[in-house]
Write a protein that holds these residues in place. Structure first.
Motif, PDB file in Angstrom:
ATOM      1  N   PHE A  11       0.950  14.024  10.038  1.00  0.00           N
ATOM      2  CA  PHE A  11       1.224  13.622   8.662  1.00  0.00           C
ATOM      3  C   PHE A  11       2.575  14.192   8.242  1.00  0.00           C
ATOM      4  O   PHE A  11       2.800  15.409   8.295  1.00  0.00           O
ATOM      5  CB  PHE A  11       0.127  14.129   7.717  1.00  0.00           C
ATOM      6  CG  PHE A  11      -1.231  13.552   8.000  1.00  0.00           C
ATOM      7  CD1 PHE A  11      -1.679  12.434   7.315  1.00  0.00           C
ATOM      8  CD2 PHE A  11      -2.070  14.119   8.951  1.00  0.00           C
ATOM      9  CE1 PHE A  11      -2.933  11.894   7.573  1.00  0.00           C
ATOM     10  CE2 PHE A  11      -3.314  13.593   9.214  1.00  0.00           C
ATOM     11  CZ  PHE A  11      -3.748  12.477   8.524  1.00  0.00           C
ATOM     12  N   LEU A  12       3.476  13.302   7.816  1.00  0.00           N
ATOM     13  CA  LEU A  12       4.835  13.689   7.459  1.00  0.00           C
ATOM     14  C   LEU A  12       5.123  13.343   6.011  1.00  0.00           C
ATOM     15  O   LEU A  12       4.494  12.446   5.428  1.00  0.00           O
ATOM     16  CB  LEU A  12       5.853  12.975   8.363  1.00  0.00           C
ATOM     17  CG  LEU A  12       5.680  13.167   9.871  1.00  0.00           C
ATOM     18  CD1 LEU A  12       6.611  12.229  10.625  1.00  0.00           C
ATOM     19  CD2 LEU A  12       5.947  14.607  10.258  1.00  0.00           C
TER      20      LEU A  12
ATOM     21  N   LEU B  95       4.275   9.421   5.451  1.00  0.00           N
ATOM     22  CA  LEU B  95       4.258   8.690   6.720  1.00  0.00           C
ATOM     23  C   LEU B  95       3.348   9.397   7.718  1.00  0.00           C
ATOM     24  O   LEU B  95       3.283  10.633   7.736  1.00  0.00           O
ATOM     25  CB  LEU B  95       5.682   8.587   7.275  1.00  0.00           C
ATOM     26  CG  LEU B  95       5.919   7.655   8.453  1.00  0.00           C
ATOM     27  CD1 LEU B  95       7.256   6.948   8.299  1.00  0.00           C
ATOM     28  CD2 LEU B  95       5.904   8.410   9.775  1.00  0.00           C
ATOM     29  N   THR B  96       2.639   8.621   8.509  1.00  0.00           N
ATOM     30  CA  THR B  96       1.774   9.177   9.551  1.00  0.00           C
ATOM     31  C   THR B  96       2.104   8.539  10.893  1.00  0.00           C
ATOM     32  O   THR B  96       2.489   7.371  10.963  1.00  0.00           O
ATOM     33  CB  THR B  96       0.284   8.935   9.250  1.00  0.00           C
ATOM     34  OG1 THR B  96       0.009   7.519   9.323  1.00  0.00           O
ATOM     35  CG2 THR B  96      -0.093   9.461   7.888  1.00  0.00           C
ATOM     36  N   ILE B  97       1.934   9.344  11.940  1.00  0.00           N
ATOM     37  CA  ILE B  97       2.082   8.863  13.315  1.00  0.00           C
ATOM     38  C   ILE B  97       0.762   9.132  14.026  1.00  0.00           C
ATOM     39  O   ILE B  97       0.319  10.281  14.118  1.00  0.00           O
ATOM     40  CB  ILE B  97       3.225   9.585  14.056  1.00  0.00           C
ATOM     41  CG1 ILE B  97       4.520   9.542  13.250  1.00  0.00           C
ATOM     42  CG2 ILE B  97       3.439   8.967  15.430  1.00  0.00           C
ATOM     43  CD1 ILE B  97       5.630  10.378  13.854  1.00  0.00           C
ATOM     44  N   THR B  98       0.126   8.090  14.510  1.00  0.00           N
ATOM     45  CA  THR B  98      -1.155   8.210  15.215  1.00  0.00           C
ATOM     46  C   THR B  98      -0.981   7.742  16.651  1.00  0.00           C
ATOM     47  O   THR B  98      -0.431   6.658  16.896  1.00  0.00           O
ATOM     48  CB  THR B  98      -2.235   7.361  14.521  1.00  0.00           C
ATOM     49  OG1 THR B  98      -2.387   7.791  13.166  1.00  0.00           O
ATOM     50  CG2 THR B  98      -3.567   7.491  15.232  1.00  0.00           C
ATOM     51  N   VAL B  99      -1.433   8.559  17.582  1.00  0.00           N
ATOM     52  CA  VAL B  99      -1.329   8.215  19.002  1.00  0.00           C
ATOM     53  C   VAL B  99      -2.667   8.474  19.680  1.00  0.00           C
ATOM     54  O   VAL B  99      -3.476   9.284  19.206  1.00  0.00           O
ATOM     55  CB  VAL B  99      -0.226   9.037  19.711  1.00  0.00           C
ATOM     56  CG1 VAL B  99       1.146   8.715  19.145  1.00  0.00           C
ATOM     57  CG2 VAL B  99      -0.511  10.530  19.604  1.00  0.00           C
TER      58      VAL B  99
ATOM     59  N   GLY C  25      20.475   9.354   6.067  1.00  0.00           N
ATOM     60  CA  GLY C  25      20.584  10.488   5.153  1.00  0.00           C
ATOM     61  C   GLY C  25      19.244  10.943   4.623  1.00  0.00           C
ATOM     62  O   GLY C  25      19.165  11.593   3.586  1.00  0.00           O
ATOM     63  N   VAL C  26      18.168  10.629   5.352  1.00  0.00           N
ATOM     64  CA  VAL C  26      16.804  10.978   4.952  1.00  0.00           C
ATOM     65  C   VAL C  26      16.287  12.083   5.869  1.00  0.00           C
ATOM     66  O   VAL C  26      16.398  11.977   7.098  1.00  0.00           O
ATOM     67  CB  VAL C  26      15.871   9.749   5.016  1.00  0.00           C
ATOM     68  CG1 VAL C  26      14.432  10.154   4.751  1.00  0.00           C
ATOM     69  CG2 VAL C  26      16.315   8.701   4.017  1.00  0.00           C
ATOM     70  N   ALA C  27      15.736  13.119   5.281  1.00  0.00           N
ATOM     71  CA  ALA C  27      15.163  14.226   6.048  1.00  0.00           C
ATOM     72  C   ALA C  27      13.688  14.376   5.706  1.00  0.00           C
ATOM     73  O   ALA C  27      13.202  13.829   4.708  1.00  0.00           O
ATOM     74  CB  ALA C  27      15.910  15.527   5.756  1.00  0.00           C
ATOM     75  N   PHE C  28      12.966  15.130   6.524  1.00  0.00           N
ATOM     76  CA  PHE C  28      11.543  15.353   6.319  1.00  0.00           C
ATOM     77  C   PHE C  28      11.291  16.791   5.894  1.00  0.00           C
ATOM     78  O   PHE C  28      11.963  17.717   6.356  1.00  0.00           O
ATOM     79  CB  PHE C  28      10.759  15.040   7.591  1.00  0.00           C
ATOM     80  CG  PHE C  28      10.733  13.582   7.944  1.00  0.00           C
ATOM     81  CD1 PHE C  28       9.761  12.751   7.419  1.00  0.00           C
ATOM     82  CD2 PHE C  28      11.690  13.039   8.791  1.00  0.00           C
ATOM     83  CE1 PHE C  28       9.738  11.404   7.730  1.00  0.00           C
ATOM     84  CE2 PHE C  28      11.675  11.699   9.112  1.00  0.00           C
ATOM     85  CZ  PHE C  28      10.693  10.878   8.572  1.00  0.00           C
TER      86      PHE C  28
ATOM     87  N   THR D 177       4.253  19.340   6.974  1.00  0.00           N
ATOM     88  CA  THR D 177       3.667  18.595   8.081  1.00  0.00           C
ATOM     89  C   THR D 177       2.268  19.108   8.398  1.00  0.00           C
ATOM     90  O   THR D 177       2.016  20.312   8.376  1.00  0.00           O
ATOM     91  CB  THR D 177       4.565  18.709   9.318  1.00  0.00           C
ATOM     92  OG1 THR D 177       5.871  18.212   9.003  1.00  0.00           O
ATOM     93  CG2 THR D 177       4.000  17.910  10.478  1.00  0.00           C
ATOM     94  N   GLU D 178       1.363  18.177   8.686  1.00  0.00           N
ATOM     95  CA  GLU D 178      -0.003  18.540   9.065  1.00  0.00           C
ATOM     96  C   GLU D 178      -0.423  17.749  10.290  1.00  0.00           C
ATOM     97  O   GLU D 178       0.018  16.615  10.504  1.00  0.00           O
ATOM     98  CB  GLU D 178      -0.972  18.295   7.910  1.00  0.00           C
ATOM     99  CG  GLU D 178      -0.769  19.222   6.725  1.00  0.00           C
ATOM    100  CD  GLU D 178      -1.845  19.076   5.677  1.00  0.00           C
ATOM    101  OE1 GLU D 178      -2.833  19.835   5.723  1.00  0.00           O
ATOM    102  OE2 GLU D 178      -1.687  18.197   4.810  1.00  0.00           O
ATOM    103  N   LEU D 179      -1.298  18.348  11.072  1.00  0.00           N
ATOM    104  CA  LEU D 179      -1.786  17.755  12.314  1.00  0.00           C
ATOM    105  C   LEU D 179      -3.302  17.729  12.299  1.00  0.00           C
ATOM    106  O   LEU D 179      -3.951  18.663  11.802  1.00  0.00           O
ATOM    107  CB  LEU D 179      -1.289  18.574  13.512  1.00  0.00           C
ATOM    108  CG  LEU D 179      -1.870  18.244  14.886  1.00  0.00           C
ATOM    109  CD1 LEU D 179      -1.374  16.889  15.371  1.00  0.00           C
ATOM    110  CD2 LEU D 179      -1.514  19.332  15.896  1.00  0.00           C
ATOM    111  N   ILE D 180      -3.861  16.657  12.837  1.00  0.00           N
ATOM    112  CA  ILE D 180      -5.316  16.576  12.956  1.00  0.00           C
ATOM    113  C   ILE D 180      -5.669  15.909  14.280  1.00  0.00           C
ATOM    114  O   ILE D 180      -5.029  14.931  14.689  1.00  0.00           O
ATOM    115  CB  ILE D 180      -5.924  15.797  11.755  1.00  0.00           C
ATOM    116  CG1 ILE D 180      -7.447  15.926  11.743  1.00  0.00           C
ATOM    117  CG2 ILE D 180      -5.512  14.344  11.765  1.00  0.00           C
ATOM    118  CD1 ILE D 180      -8.082  15.416  10.460  1.00  0.00           C
ATOM    119  N   HIS D 181      -6.636  16.490  14.983  1.00  0.00           N
ATOM    120  CA  HIS D 181      -7.177  15.904  16.214  1.00  0.00           C
ATOM    121  C   HIS D 181      -8.538  15.288  15.876  1.00  0.00           C
ATOM    122  O   HIS D 181      -9.486  15.998  15.522  1.00  0.00           O
ATOM    123  CB  HIS D 181      -7.339  16.970  17.300  1.00  0.00           C
ATOM    124  CG  HIS D 181      -6.062  17.628  17.715  1.00  0.00           C
ATOM    125  ND1 HIS D 181      -4.930  16.909  18.057  1.00  0.00           N
ATOM    126  CD2 HIS D 181      -5.728  18.947  17.853  1.00  0.00           C
ATOM    127  CE1 HIS D 181      -3.965  17.742  18.388  1.00  0.00           C
ATOM    128  NE2 HIS D 181      -4.418  18.977  18.276  1.00  0.00           N
TER     129      HIS D 181
END
Length: 377
Positions: free
Chosen positions: A92-93, A185-189, A216-219, A224-228
């Motif tokens: 999670f970003l 924004l989220t990245i799921t793999v 010119g966009v930063a995070f 940031t959070e991570l979940i399994h």
């Protein structure tokens, strides 16, 4: 129409209010300007959809696509990958100061290349250029200062401009999904192991970070959070494998709050509804001071307060999650207390009579109605 007042509001729940990041500036426009911005937003949204300027996995500030849609898409993708016997992980970003980083020239060039009408591109470029703002708070000088970059937060068209600006951030993931709601924004793999997921998440985050640097966009990496994710029938050892991003260490979370939904590794609803119940109780504690038993506001006014300030908090997320029997019992217990306060009925009054007097249905009926409405929509 390019001179605005900026109201400085503190962000709730911040541990320290000595830094500018703990505050949010809401820009107040003139009424005529807001009307023009709303009309332009409608035209731009229609053009963006027809020309394919928006990424398919973008939600927010778009008609018919809200928090429910993006969270439902995320959970659906997780279930699909789990059905294929993959281990699934999500990162999670949060975009840092999203609205403040929109460059008028880069956005105008992207819209022109996408085929947006020249007059609309010229209006947007003019809207974002040569703006002035003055901050309104105690002791602030009433002086207008130029704003060189960014789109005003509080404008009807600003969320749509930002969504269009970051449309290119979304990478294509063979076994997964990158989905966003405005600046979240989220990245799921999915893969055969959690370790492989972590390497994939680091790889795709690097891609997004490089694309963001070009815009010119930063995070905001500390957010940031991570979940399994796990299935309820998965009896294997819980993975605590962390991820390292920009030399920062992030262990997996057991509960992540995203867009108001509380997500757990097993996507169980109890954590979400217990959190909503705590918020509803806090709201009811404040509201019930307005009317003591047998005096104060009328039952009609009490019902208005309950319907507008307690029910939305208590039932948020019931369009996606179904409360289990134990959680539903707790929700009903609190709901009955609220209804007795609303109607000034005795504690011995039967529930059927209580529902009719308050003109408010049981929680279970409300949840079913919300889920059916979401399914139809």
């Amino acid at each position: 129409m390019k001179k605005d007042n900026g109201i400085v509001l503190d962000k709730p729940g911040k541990p320290d209010y000595r830094t500018p990041a703990s505050f949010r500036i809401i820009v107040l426009h003139e009424t005529v300007s807001k009307i023009l911005e709303r009309l332009s937003a409608l035209r731009l949204a229609s053009a963006a959809r027809s020309l394919g300027l928006l990424h398919p996995n973008q939600c927010g500030s778009l008609a018919g696509l809200g928090c429910f849609n993006v969270v439902a898409t995320l959970t659906h993708e997780v279930r699909l990958l789990q059905a294929a016997s993959f281990k699934v992980s999500t990162l999670f970003l949060d975009v840092k100061g999203g609205f403040d980083n929109v460059c008028a020239n880069k956005l105008a060039n992207a819209l022109s290349k996408g085929g947006v009408s020249a007059y609309l591109v010229a209006w947007i470029k003019s809207f974002l250029s040569k703006r002035q703002c003055r901050l309104i708070f105690q002791g602030a000088p009433r002086v207008f200062c130029p704003v060189e970059v960014g789109t005003p937060q509080g404008s009807p068209i600003s969320p749509l401009l930002f969504v269009l600006y970051i449309a290119s951030l979304h990478p294509t993931i063979p076994q997964g999904l990158a989905i966003s709601y405005v600046d979240d924004l989220t990245i799921t793999v999915g893969s055969d192991s959690v370790r492989s997921n972590i390497r994939a998440l680091q790889y795709f985050f690097g891609i997004i970070q490089r694309r963001g640097a070009d815009l010119g966009v930063a995070f905001s990496v500390p957010k940031t959070e991570l979940i399994h994710w796990r299935t309820p029938k998965d009896h294997s050892d819980v993975s605590f494998a962390p991820i390292v991003i920009n030399d920062m260490f992030f262990p997996p979370s057991q509960a992540v709050r995203w867009l108001g939904y509380w997500l757990t590794p097993t996507i169980h609803s109890s954590v979400h509804f217990l959190r909503r119940l705590a918020l509803a109780r806090a709201s009811f504690t404040s509201i019930r001071k307005l009317s003591a038993a047998g005096k104060g506001l009328s039952s009609w006014c009490n019902r208005k307060l309950v319907f507008g300030a307690i029910l939305p908090i208590l039932t948020y997320g019931c369009d996606l999650f179904v409360p289990d029997a134990v959680t539903l019992k707790k929700l009903n217990s609190f709901w009955h207390v609220v209804l007795r306060w609303t109607t000034n009925c005795f504690y011995t009054t039967t529930l059927g009579t209580l529902y009719r007097e308050a003109s408010l249905p049981p929680i279970s009926s409300i949840c079913k109605h919300r889920r059916r409405s979401a399914a139809l929509r």
